[in-house]
Design an enzyme around this catalytic site. Structure first.
Site, mmCIF file in Angstrom:
data_model
loop_
_atom_site.group_PDB
_atom_site.id
_atom_site.type_symbol
_atom_site.label_atom_id
_atom_site.label_comp_id
_atom_site.label_asym_id
_atom_site.label_seq_id
_atom_site.Cartn_x
_atom_site.Cartn_y
_atom_site.Cartn_z
ATOM 1 N N SER A 1 37.834 12.087 -60.212
ATOM 2 C CA SER A 1 39.041 11.563 -59.542
ATOM 3 C C SER A 1 38.634 11.179 -58.128
ATOM 4 C CB SER A 1 40.089 12.679 -59.491
ATOM 5 O OG SER A 1 41.108 12.368 -58.568
ATOM 6 N N TYR B 1 42.766 21.380 -58.160
ATOM 7 C CA TYR B 1 42.439 20.051 -58.710
ATOM 8 C C TYR B 1 41.222 19.483 -57.974
ATOM 9 C CZ TYR B 1 43.274 15.324 -60.570
ATOM 10 O OH TYR B 1 43.156 14.109 -61.217
#
Ligand code: NAD
Length: 255
Positions: free
Chosen positions: A149, A162
């Site tokens: 990401s 995350y």
């Protein structure tokens, strides 16, 4: 439709939605047989049926990537029914709400790490083992892409779990690429910027607009933008690309 991947078999995890769904359809368009793997088997079956209805080849299989027993079961089915496995896109993942560092719920940390980091490791080690047992074609045994990401490079605010998991996916990718490139297995990661999938549906529109404006393109990513990069990384055209972290965000992270 190009047939660059004709006769190849590609596994996509998290294939029932968003980026994984777009990648499954694109792998099929390019001639690959696609294993559509997801925790949501009913939707995965619909995706596979649509691919077949459009003239492609596909099979849906259940997996919970956060559970090593489930991942082992997926790969024993792939060994029996779908090998050789030429390409794998380890893409399944979850997002979460912002959390306070101070009283961060441990079960929330654990769930994120189980799915977004351990899930990639469980799949990756099975893929490396399976590909390593296969016959090389043109000196290559297989190609693997892991979804990280933008948060693998720049921290997502209030999302230490995350952010940490997506940073770690880059380390896993480089480690596998270093240890297996001499065998003919390429491993790369893709770092999508904010992409319009069900994952971001609950985000406030004002935040999405701000991110779109920050991008030189003036828009958010679409699943197909990311799928094109993932499928390219698995194609012969990318055969000299290995151990890389490819940012796919229209240029947003330049700033
Ligand atoms: P999505 O929610 O549309 O799709 C995720 C898919 O993963 C779903 O089909 C879901 O059922 C599946 N899944 C979830 N947990 C699973 C599990 N334990 N085992 C197997 N399958 C599971 O999300 P998306 O946006 O397409 O996300 C795909 C990947 O891209 C994720 O790894 C995500 O972190 C990453 N990513 C997304 C964005 C974004 O803005 N959408 C940005 C950067 C990175």
């Amino acid at each position: 439709m190009s047939d660059e991947l004709y006769g190849k078999t590609a596994l996509v995890t998290g294939a029932a939605s968003g980026i994984g769904l777009a990648a499954s359809e694109l792998f099929a368009d390019q001639g690959a047989t696609v294993i559509v793997a997801d925790i949501n088997l009913a939707i995965a079956q619909e995706v596979a049926s649509n691919i077949v209805a459009n003239g492609g080849q596909s099979k849906a299989l259940y997996v919970d990537v956060g559970d090593p027993v489930s991942v082992a079961s997926l790969f024993s089915q792939i060994r029996r029914q779908c090998s050789p496995l030429d390409a794998a896109f380890n893409n399944a993942g979850i997002s979460d709400s912002q959390c306070s560092w101070i009283d961060f719920p441990l079960e929330q940390w654990q769930r994120m790490v189980d799915i977004n980091l351990n899930g990639v490791f469980y799949c990756l080690r099975e893929e490396l083992q399976l590909m390593n047992e296969q016959q090389a074609v043109d000196g290559l045994l297989g190609q693997i892409v892991n979804t990280s990401s933008g948060a693998g490079l720049i921290p997502a605010p209030g999302q230490p779990h995350y952010t940490a998991a997506k940073h770690a996916v880059l380390g896993l990718t480089r480690s596998a690429a270093q240890d297996f490139s001499h065998k003919g297995i390429r491993v790369n990661s893709i770092l999508p910027g904010l992409t319009e999938t069900p994952m971001i549906e609950s985000q406030p529109q004002s935040m999405l607009d701000t991110f779109a404006k920050m991008s030189p393109t003036g828009r958010l990513g679409q699943p197909i933008d990311i799928a094109r990069v993932a499928v390219w990384l698995c194609s012969p055209a990318a055969q000299w690309v290995n151990g890389q972290a490819i940012v796919a965000d229209g240029g947003g992270l330049m700033h």
